[in-house]
Design a protein around this motif. Structure first.
Motif, short mmCIF file in Angstrom:
data_model
loop_
_atom_site.label_atom_id
_atom_site.label_comp_id
_atom_site.label_asym_id
_atom_site.label_seq_id
_atom_site.Cartn_x
_atom_site.Cartn_y
_atom_site.Cartn_z
N ALA A 40 0.74 -1.19 -0.06
CA ALA A 40 0.02 -0.02 0.10
C ALA A 40 0.86 1.18 -0.06
N LYS A 43 3.71 2.18 2.62
CA LYS A 43 3.81 1.10 3.34
C LYS A 43 4.87 0.08 2.95
N SER A 62 -4.48 -11.15 7.89
CA SER A 62 -5.35 -10.59 7.19
C SER A 62 -5.99 -11.01 6.05
N LYS A 86 -12.16 -5.74 1.44
CA LYS A 86 -12.08 -4.44 2.46
C LYS A 86 -11.18 -3.33 1.73
N SER A 87 -11.63 -2.27 2.31
CA SER A 87 -10.97 -0.97 1.66
C SER A 87 -9.49 -1.02 2.01
N GLU A 88 -9.20 -1.62 3.13
CA GLU A 88 -7.71 -1.89 3.57
C GLU A 88 -6.94 -2.94 2.96
N ASP A 89 -7.76 -3.64 1.76
CA ASP A 89 -6.95 -4.34 0.90
C ASP A 89 -6.55 -3.89 -0.25
N THR A 90 -6.88 -2.54 -0.22
CA THR A 90 -6.32 -1.50 -1.53
C THR A 90 -4.77 -1.53 -1.50
N THR A 119 -7.97 -1.97 -5.96
CA THR A 119 -8.57 -0.64 -5.33
C THR A 119 -10.07 -1.09 -5.03
N SER A 122 -14.91 1.94 -0.67
CA SER A 122 -15.95 1.55 0.64
C SER A 122 -17.28 2.29 0.37
#
Length: 122
Positions: A40, A43, A62, A86-90, A119, A122
């Protein structure tokens, strides 16, 4: 030379699914393991899932229960089925082939694909 070509990324709504594919081509004698990593913005690149030549699998916490990694019949293709996104998988998802030998007596090395963007809105 060995190349990894990824496909299947894109834009999906939260709760949706995507299937990533990665094909290794070139002069390949054997591959120890193939897997998916993701990075990401801002990160580090982290492991998502790996499948070994004996079909054993490892998942990041995760990814457990939502993602499934599998190999093609030849062992040179790997898939990542991603459900309940989920959005955090972007992230940009990278394919990795570890312990690749181009011949029985050649030293092994790892290869990376160019990455495919996933992407999740959400």
């Amino acid at each position: 030379q060995v190349q990894l070509v990824e496909s299947g990324g894109g834009l999906v709504q939260a709760g949706g699914s995507l299937r990533l594919s990665c094909a290794a081509s070139g002069s390949i004698f054997s591959i120890n393991a193939m897997g998916w990593y993701r990075q990401a913005p801002g990160k580090q690149r982290d492991l998502v899932a790996v499948i070994s030549s004996d079909d054993s699998t490892t998942y990041a916490d995760s990814a457990k229960g939502r993602f499934t990694i599998s190999r093609g019949v030849t062992g040179n293709t790997v898939y990542l089925q991603m459900d309940s996104l989920k959005s955090e998988d972007t992230a940009v998802y990278y394919c990795n082939a570890a312990g690749v030998r181009r011949a029985a007596i050649w030293p092994s090395r790892d290869y990376w694909g160019q990455g495919t963007q996933v992407t999740v809105s959400s």
